[in-house]
Motif scaffolding. Structure first.
Motif, PDB file in Angstrom:
ATOM      1  N   PHE A 144      -4.333   6.434  -2.365  1.00 21.16           N
ATOM      2  CA  PHE A 144      -5.205   5.288  -2.620  1.00 21.16           C
ATOM      3  C   PHE A 144      -4.654   4.012  -2.010  1.00 21.16           C
ATOM      4  O   PHE A 144      -5.403   3.191  -1.482  1.00 21.16           O
ATOM      5  CB  PHE A 144      -5.418   5.116  -4.126  1.00 21.16           C
ATOM      6  CG  PHE A 144      -6.428   6.066  -4.696  1.00 21.16           C
ATOM      7  CD1 PHE A 144      -7.762   5.972  -4.350  1.00 21.16           C
ATOM      8  CD2 PHE A 144      -6.049   7.072  -5.563  1.00 21.16           C
ATOM      9  CE1 PHE A 144      -8.698   6.857  -4.857  1.00 21.16           C
ATOM     10  CE2 PHE A 144      -6.971   7.962  -6.082  1.00 21.16           C
ATOM     11  CZ  PHE A 144      -8.305   7.852  -5.726  1.00 21.16           C
ATOM     12  N   LEU A 145      -3.334   3.832  -2.074  1.00 23.01           N
ATOM     13  CA  LEU A 145      -2.735   2.631  -1.489  1.00 23.01           C
ATOM     14  C   LEU A 145      -2.913   2.585   0.017  1.00 23.01           C
ATOM     15  O   LEU A 145      -3.063   1.521   0.620  1.00 23.01           O
ATOM     16  CB  LEU A 145      -1.244   2.562  -1.831  1.00 23.01           C
ATOM     17  CG  LEU A 145      -0.895   2.060  -3.239  1.00 23.01           C
ATOM     18  CD1 LEU A 145       0.595   2.149  -3.464  1.00 23.01           C
ATOM     19  CD2 LEU A 145      -1.364   0.627  -3.425  1.00 23.01           C
ATOM     20  N   SER A 146      -2.881   3.762   0.651  1.00 22.51           N
ATOM     21  CA  SER A 146      -3.015   3.797   2.114  1.00 22.51           C
ATOM     22  C   SER A 146      -4.479   3.815   2.548  1.00 22.51           C
ATOM     23  O   SER A 146      -4.809   3.355   3.638  1.00 22.51           O
ATOM     24  CB  SER A 146      -2.297   5.018   2.677  1.00 22.51           C
ATOM     25  OG  SER A 146      -2.850   6.213   2.136  1.00 22.51           O
ATOM     26  N   LEU A 147      -5.362   4.331   1.681  1.00 27.48           N
ATOM     27  CA  LEU A 147      -6.760   4.515   2.080  1.00 27.48           C
ATOM     28  C   LEU A 147      -7.633   3.295   1.807  1.00 27.48           C
ATOM     29  O   LEU A 147      -8.361   2.826   2.685  1.00 27.48           O
ATOM     30  CB  LEU A 147      -7.336   5.733   1.343  1.00 27.48           C
ATOM     31  CG  LEU A 147      -8.797   6.084   1.653  1.00 27.48           C
ATOM     32  CD1 LEU A 147      -8.956   6.499   3.108  1.00 27.48           C
ATOM     33  CD2 LEU A 147      -9.280   7.202   0.724  1.00 27.48           C
ATOM     34  N   LEU A 148      -7.589   2.770   0.588  1.00 29.74           N
ATOM     35  CA  LEU A 148      -8.521   1.718   0.196  1.00 29.74           C
ATOM     36  C   LEU A 148      -8.435   0.458   1.068  1.00 29.74           C
ATOM     37  O   LEU A 148      -9.481  -0.071   1.476  1.00 29.74           O
ATOM     38  CB  LEU A 148      -8.316   1.353  -1.282  1.00 29.74           C
ATOM     39  CG  LEU A 148      -8.605   2.460  -2.308  1.00 29.74           C
ATOM     40  CD1 LEU A 148      -8.477   1.910  -3.721  1.00 29.74           C
ATOM     41  CD2 LEU A 148      -9.991   3.054  -2.108  1.00 29.74           C
ATOM     42  N   PRO A 149      -7.227  -0.046   1.381  1.00 31.82           N
ATOM     43  CA  PRO A 149      -7.170  -1.281   2.179  1.00 31.82           C
ATOM     44  C   PRO A 149      -7.799  -1.150   3.573  1.00 31.82           C
ATOM     45  O   PRO A 149      -8.231  -2.156   4.150  1.00 31.82           O
ATOM     46  CB  PRO A 149      -5.668  -1.566   2.292  1.00 31.82           C
ATOM     47  CG  PRO A 149      -5.072  -0.860   1.127  1.00 31.82           C
ATOM     48  CD  PRO A 149      -5.889   0.380   0.952  1.00 31.82           C
ATOM     49  N   GLN A 150      -7.847   0.065   4.111  1.00 30.71           N
ATOM     50  CA  GLN A 150      -8.401   0.250   5.450  1.00 30.71           C
ATOM     51  C   GLN A 150      -9.900  -0.030   5.508  1.00 30.71           C
ATOM     52  O   GLN A 150     -10.455  -0.255   6.578  1.00 30.71           O
ATOM     53  CB  GLN A 150      -8.137   1.679   5.931  1.00 30.71           C
ATOM     54  CG  GLN A 150      -6.667   2.014   6.091  1.00 30.71           C
ATOM     55  CD  GLN A 150      -6.470   3.428   6.599  1.00 30.71           C
ATOM     56  OE1 GLN A 150      -7.248   3.924   7.407  1.00 30.71           O
ATOM     57  NE2 GLN A 150      -5.425   4.099   6.130  1.00 30.71           N
TER      58      GLN A 150
END
Length: 222
Positions: A144-150
């Protein structure tokens, strides 16, 4: 709907539908009854809700940044998956191999027994298993930390957008996993035949055991 939101929907749908511990727990529970399968599915969605809430609050970053804390969650997750796997394998061994009445499985899930204490206890247990199997997955905070900000457009407030994306993930889980449980129940007459049920129990048990073992090996090698 903007392009990034459409792209995220596809990515999130693939992430939710990917076979893994959540899928195995839901299928395993649905073999017992439709109610148990749906309860496990709701539990999985509840676990995802916790992960998305942590990601939005920024607490997931703390978990990832503190190796000891991350390792503890990974250890708990691995042990719990091994426990579920062992239970499923034991159930496969205990399940009678003799041919039974194929209508026995669906009948056991009839609404008449819905309020029986044993049925309610099994529902609560399935709900708990689905929740713990998901919430103790240490990969989820990283994902989630790597996916959502994108998928937060530049110049747009991050919090409302991230909340929207997190809500979409949980909504997809609430569609997909109950659908899996209902499909298993729909095929119940065939899936609950002793030989087929034993094979499914053994397969889900082996999958959960392997996933738990992988987590424990990663803890040992960390």
């Amino acid at each position: 709907m903007d392009g990034q939101l459409i792209a995220f929907t596809g990515v999130a749908a693939g992430m939710v539908a990917m076979p893994g511990a959540d899928f195995a727990v839901v299928v395993r529970s649905a073999l017992d009854s439709r109610r148990a399968g749906v309860a496990a599915a709701v539990g999985v969605a509840g676990g995802l809700l916790v992960h998305t809430a942590l990601a939005v609050a920024g607490l997931a970053a703390v978990l990832v940044a503190v190796p000891a804390l991350f390792g503890a969650v990974q250890l708990l997750g691995g042990v719990y998956l091994l426990y579920l796997g062992a239970r499923a394998l034991a159930a496969a061994v205990r399940r009678p191999a003799a041919t039974a009445d194929p209508t026995a499985g669906p009948a056991a899930d009839a609404p008449a027994d819905g309020g029986h204490p044993a049925a309610l206890l099994g529902t609560a247990q399935s709900l708990r298993q689905g929740f713990l199997a998901n919430v103790l997955n240490p990969k989820a905070p990283v994902l989630f930390l790597s996916l959502l900000p994108q998928f937060v457009p530049a110049g747009q407030p991050a919090l409302p957008r991230t909340l929207l994306l997190a809500t979409m993930v949980v909504a997809l889980a609430l569609v997909w996993f109950p659908a899996v449980a209902l499909l298993v129940d729909r095929l119940g007459t065939w899936l609950r035949r002793p030989q087929v049920a034993r094979a499914l129990e053994a397969t889900t048990g082996a999958l959960l055991t392997v996933l738990g073992g992988v987590l424990l090996v990663e803890v040992a090698l960390a």
